[in-house]
Design an enzyme around this catalytic site. Structure first.
Site, mmCIF file in Angstrom:
data_model
loop_
_atom_site.group_PDB
_atom_site.id
_atom_site.type_symbol
_atom_site.label_atom_id
_atom_site.label_comp_id
_atom_site.label_asym_id
_atom_site.label_seq_id
_atom_site.Cartn_x
_atom_site.Cartn_y
_atom_site.Cartn_z
ATOM 1 N N ASP A 284 1.061 -1.783 0.564
ATOM 2 C CA ASP A 284 -0.179 -0.249 -0.287
ATOM 3 C C ASP A 284 0.933 1.813 -0.132
ATOM 4 O O ASP A 284 0.291 2.449 -0.572
ATOM 5 C CB ASP A 284 -0.656 0.072 1.522
ATOM 6 C CG ASP A 284 -0.039 -0.061 2.791
ATOM 7 O OD1 ASP A 284 0.492 -0.340 2.328
ATOM 8 O OD2 ASP A 284 -0.623 0.218 3.663
ATOM 9 N N HIS A 285 2.085 0.747 0.648
ATOM 10 C CA HIS A 285 3.270 2.271 0.024
ATOM 11 C C HIS A 285 3.217 2.318 -0.675
ATOM 12 O O HIS A 285 3.972 4.111 -1.036
ATOM 13 C CB HIS A 285 3.814 2.121 1.754
ATOM 14 C CG HIS A 285 3.754 2.967 3.351
ATOM 15 N ND1 HIS A 285 2.329 1.864 3.352
ATOM 16 C CD2 HIS A 285 3.927 3.021 3.982
ATOM 17 C CE1 HIS A 285 1.962 2.045 4.827
ATOM 18 N NE2 HIS A 285 2.637 2.601 5.331
ATOM 19 N N ASP B 204 4.197 -0.912 11.353
ATOM 20 C CA ASP B 204 3.045 0.284 10.878
ATOM 21 C C ASP B 204 2.884 0.985 12.542
ATOM 22 O O ASP B 204 2.184 0.079 13.267
ATOM 23 C CB ASP B 204 2.369 -0.292 10.241
ATOM 24 C CG ASP B 204 2.275 1.440 9.427
ATOM 25 O OD1 ASP B 204 2.677 2.058 8.121
ATOM 26 O OD2 ASP B 204 1.402 2.069 10.039
ATOM 27 N N ARG C 232 -1.339 12.090 10.314
ATOM 28 C CA ARG C 232 -0.120 12.838 10.495
ATOM 29 C C ARG C 232 0.055 13.979 9.800
ATOM 30 O O ARG C 232 -0.148 14.004 7.891
ATOM 31 C CB ARG C 232 1.507 12.098 10.346
ATOM 32 C CG ARG C 232 1.518 10.974 11.282
ATOM 33 C CD ARG C 232 2.150 10.482 11.261
ATOM 34 N NE ARG C 232 2.232 9.743 12.434
ATOM 35 C CZ ARG C 232 3.073 8.058 12.294
ATOM 36 N NH1 ARG C 232 3.226 7.678 11.543
ATOM 37 N NH2 ARG C 232 2.837 7.455 13.622
ATOM 38 N N SER D 218 6.593 7.292 13.015
ATOM 39 C CA SER D 218 6.881 6.022 12.220
ATOM 40 C C SER D 218 7.104 5.138 13.069
ATOM 41 O O SER D 218 8.019 4.851 14.392
ATOM 42 C CB SER D 218 7.192 6.133 10.982
ATOM 43 O OG SER D 218 8.239 5.024 10.555
ATOM 44 N N ARG E 54 8.554 2.601 11.125
ATOM 45 C CA ARG E 54 10.042 2.223 10.429
ATOM 46 C C ARG E 54 11.508 2.090 11.623
ATOM 47 O O ARG E 54 11.232 3.387 11.823
ATOM 48 C CB ARG E 54 10.255 3.447 9.186
ATOM 49 C CG ARG E 54 10.860 4.675 10.254
ATOM 50 C CD ARG E 54 10.421 5.977 8.586
ATOM 51 N NE ARG E 54 9.419 6.142 8.532
ATOM 52 C CZ ARG E 54 8.762 7.579 7.437
ATOM 53 N NH1 ARG E 54 9.456 8.260 7.494
ATOM 54 N NH2 ARG E 54 7.320 7.636 7.830
#
Ligand code: MIC
Ligand code: SF4
Length: 766
Positions: free
Chosen positions: A106-107, A171, A459, A654, A656
């Protein structure tokens, strides 16, 4: 090899047997926990105590203090984080993931012209990565959701989330599944690898914040306004280390997807997760998404899927903090710019925006993202768009829509919800993150003009959507986004203001309306799911050595057991330093599977405290200035280790882990800050870094540009023991300061081994 599973899905929920097993042990674990703690339990505690690793509820835990091993029921990963997670998992030496796991693409899909063209283009530009993810998923027994299937959190809510369950996801907005009564927690990839590899998942037992909702949403107020308001109260770090549990008649009166929105944006206050007790809205949602089996199973254990009645009757006795909100009087809010907790009631926006010099003209209204892309969201926003058409208004801003999933998009199209948007010339982008993660080819963004946009995302950090530092991004409910975009004014208050239409008449927008669920039920033609094959041992996962997108990992070096001496300051970051500042997304997302390449964005968004510039730091060896990754690579080449210094809530945002792996890969050894965001702190630990905090916050001010650091008692690194840091300035003078850390025995092992993964590998070999 693969088969489409949407037909199976329409008769039975995924992993129903696993869900039934969770429910089967609830009665015993909940009553044991009640006995051990000697008090009635919140819904969150019931889930925590019924997911202890080893399955035994044999002692009470102290909230905010005890590290606890948990056994989550499932895992979800999205394409941008899955690459690194799976590259790590591939090293763990396992044949299959230990718990049900899914990967969602999706990203990596840019929003430019509209869904059909954009998806086609993503499928070709990111083919290598999608193929990699698909084959790794197939090999290790992971469900794979193809590009275009939808945004991870919406797909999880529609298919996998279940009341009383615990899941982790790579995520930060995994927390969205709290809308269906789960404890769903965002983690770095290395945490997910633990669970995939059949190991416990460790978390500090969270504190509990109770939010009592009374009354009923009305008029222009939406579930989004609950969390916009809560964000204003708690700020971006007010929820750190805590679960937020919502309850009260106001909670029950809201839709399940509305609850999802509230939980989703709990990530923006730093909360570990947010949740609601099981109620009728959740049952309706389960049935509407073809999961009667889950609804029936949940109904059979209903009392265990919400708090004990005494808790909600006297919340102040059982939560660490209680907030009360009356939905009858809650008004629509708009939060921003640049931070999601700057909450302004719509009725005050005119005054506040003028005083703050925010651009009043709004150029884009973006609806969607994992936060607000449900059927109800689209329906309510469409009701506003429809009025614009009927009342002959000319839209002043451009419209962009990202539906949350193919199921939502297909159903919305069937029910005519997209018609008014099309009539307003909206761009319907792919069912994917798109502009929310900087995957937005916004025309003119490179001119860096000062402008405002409004969106229903969660965000709004600087540069996030379009890379332009002068874009003022504001967050609001989908219906407010629609109204503001139609008016083109940030200070438009639909409750009190009127607009002039094409015929020169004054018109007013009526409050939004919309069904919470599709009256004809959800439908989808091709949901985009690929089930893995039973035995993946013959599946070959190829990573080309010359790829610029993917790179196999080389283990980080273990600690040499010596005090760390002579480390140079790389950067002292000033103010807000989110994961977007440490490892930017947007165009950089394409390197998420290639550690060396993505390390070229390391800290390039962080503001250097000595010159207030980004990506411009002094190289102490040469005295010249350069970009952070370049200077760091020079230190590395010279065999020097370095230190990053930061402010409060460092690593906010995030999950990440690149934000931890990049500095680690480039040779940074220590991150010394005033405070950390939860996921980032864990990510640093997992990757074998030393993440520590100033004992005295003002010591941050002692750090100078040419400083060298000696960690003179690191050899005695132990739980609860402070670390002494000798800060040597250019003139030879020294400051001795103390730093705190939260490493436990196990985490110190990760540091010693060089990373948590190194330890897993060692244990597997042993
Ligand atoms: C985000 O919203 O910032 C992201 C992109 O979804 C991240 C994950 C990532 O960086 O890949 C998140 O929220 O964890
Ligand atoms: Fe995607 Fe945005 Fe949701 Fe992150 S917050 S998962 S980028 S839609």
């Amino acid at each position: 090899m693969y088969f489409y599973a949407n037909l199976i899905h329409s008769t039975m929920a995924f992993d129903i047997e696993m869900i039934k097993q969770v429910y089967a042990r609830l009665d015993t674990s909940v009553s044991n926990a009640r006995q051990l703690t000697g008090k009635p339990l919140t819904a969150s505690e019931k889930i925590l105590y019924s997911h202890l690793w080893g399955g035994k509820t044999d002692r009470p835990y102290t909230r905010g203090t005890d590290y606890v091993d948990f056994a989550p029921d499932r895992i979800a990963c999205q394409d941008a984080t899955a690459q690194m997670a799976l590259l790590q998992f591939m090293q763990a030496g396992k044949a299959k993931v230990a718990v049900p796991t899914t990967v969602h693409c999706d990203h990596l899909i840019q929003a430019k012209s509209g869904a059909t063209v954009d998806l086609k283009s993503a499928n070709s530009t990111s083919a290598e990565v999608f193929d990699f993810l698909e084959s790794v998923s197939n090999k290790y027994g992971i469900g794979f959701w193809k590009p275009g299937a939808g945004i991870i959190h919406q797909v999880v809510l529609e298919n996998y989330a279940f009341p009383g369950g615990m899941m982790i996801g790579t995520d930060s907005h995994t927390v969205n599944a709290g809308g269906l009564g789960m404890l769903a927690i965002g983690v770095g990839g290395a945490d997910a690898v633990d669970v995939m590899a059949d190991m416990p998942w460790e978390l500090k037992f969270p504190k509990l914040i109770g939010v009592k909702l009374t009354g009923k949403l009305n008029g222009w107020t939406a579930p989004k306004d609950v969390i916009l308001k809560v964000a204003g109260i708690l700020t971006v770090k007010g929820g750190t280390g805590a679960i937020i549990e919502y309850f009260g008649d106001g909670a029950e009166s809201m839709s399940c997807t509305g609850k999802g929105t509230i939980c989703n944006m709990g990530a923006e206050v730093g909360a570990t997760t947010s949740t609601f007790g099981y109620d009728d809205s959740m049952e309706r949602y389960l049935r509407s998404t073809d999961r009667d089996d889950v609804a029936d199973a949940a109904n059979a254990v209903r009392e265990h899927l919400t708090a004990d009645p005494e808790v909600y009757a006297n919340p102040e006795l059982y939560f660490d903090q209680v907030i009360e909100l009356d939905l009858n009087t809650l008004r629509p809010h708009i939060n921003g710019p640049f931070t999601p907790d700057l909450a302004t009631p719509v009725s005050e926006m005119s005054k506040v925006a003028k005083a703050s010099d925010w651009p009043l003209q709004v150029e884009w209204g973006l609806i969607g993202s994992c936060t607000n892309s449900s059927y109800e969201d689209l329906a309510r926003a469409a009701s506003i768009a429809k009025q614009a058409v009927e009342k002959k208004l000319v839209t002043k801003a451009e419209f962009g829509i990202n539906p949350g999933s193919e199921q939502v998009r297909y159903t919305a199209e069937r029910d005519g919800l997209l018609v008014p948007f099309n009539e307003l010339n909206a761009k319907i982008f792919t069912n994917a993150c798109g502009p929310c993660i900087g995957q937005w080819a916004r025309e003119g963004a490179d001119k860096e003009e000062k402008n405002s946009i409004i969106h229903s995302f969660n965000r709004n950090f600087s540069k996030r959507a379009d890379g332009n530092p002068n874009t003022h991004a504001f967050v609001a409910s989908p219906e407010m986004v629609a109204a503001v975009a139609i008016s083109g004014r940030l200070d438009f208050d639909p409750v009190n203001d009127t607009l002039i239409n094409q015929d020169g008449e004054e018109v007013k927008l009526d409050p939004p309306t919309g069904m919470e669920l599709p009256p004809l039920g959800f439908d989808v033609k091709e949901n985009g799911y690929l089930a893995p094959q039973e035995d993946g041992s013959t599946v070959n996962v190829a990573v080309s050595e010359t790829s610029e997108r993917l790179q196999l990992l080389t283990p980080f070096a273990p600690w040499d057991n010596q005090n760390l001496m002579g480390a140079k300051l790389l950067i002292k970051a000033l103010g807000k330093c989110t994961t977007d500042h440490i490892s930017m997304a947007g165009p950089w997302l394409r390197f998420r599977g290639h550690l060396d390449n993505i390390s070229n964005n390391c800290l390039i968004g962080a503001v250097n405290a000595f010159n207030e510039k980004t990506n411009f730091v002094k190289n102490q060896l040469t005295g010249s200035y350069g970009g952070v990754p370049d200077v760091q690579r020079q230190y590395k080449a010279a065999g020097l280790e370095t230190v990053v210094v930061g402010d409060h809530n460092y690593g906010e945002g995030s999950s990440r882990e690149h934000a931890a792996m990049e500095p680690r890969f480039l040779g940074v050894k220590v991150v010394l800050v005033k405070s950390f965001a939860r996921i980032h702190e864990t990510n640093l630990k997992k990757q074998g870094m030393l993440g520590i905090t100033f004992n005295t916050e003002s010591d941050y001010n002692l750090i100078q540009e040419d400083d060298t650091f000696n960690f003179i008692d690191l050899k005695d690194f132990a739980p609860g023991k402070q670390i002494t840091v000798e800060v040597v300035h250019a003139d030879g003078s020294k400051d001795i300061i103390l730093a705190n850390h939260t490493y436990n025995e196990q985490q110190i092992e990760w540091f010693k081994e060089g990373s948590a993964l190194n330890l897993i590998k060692k244990q597997n070999v042993a």
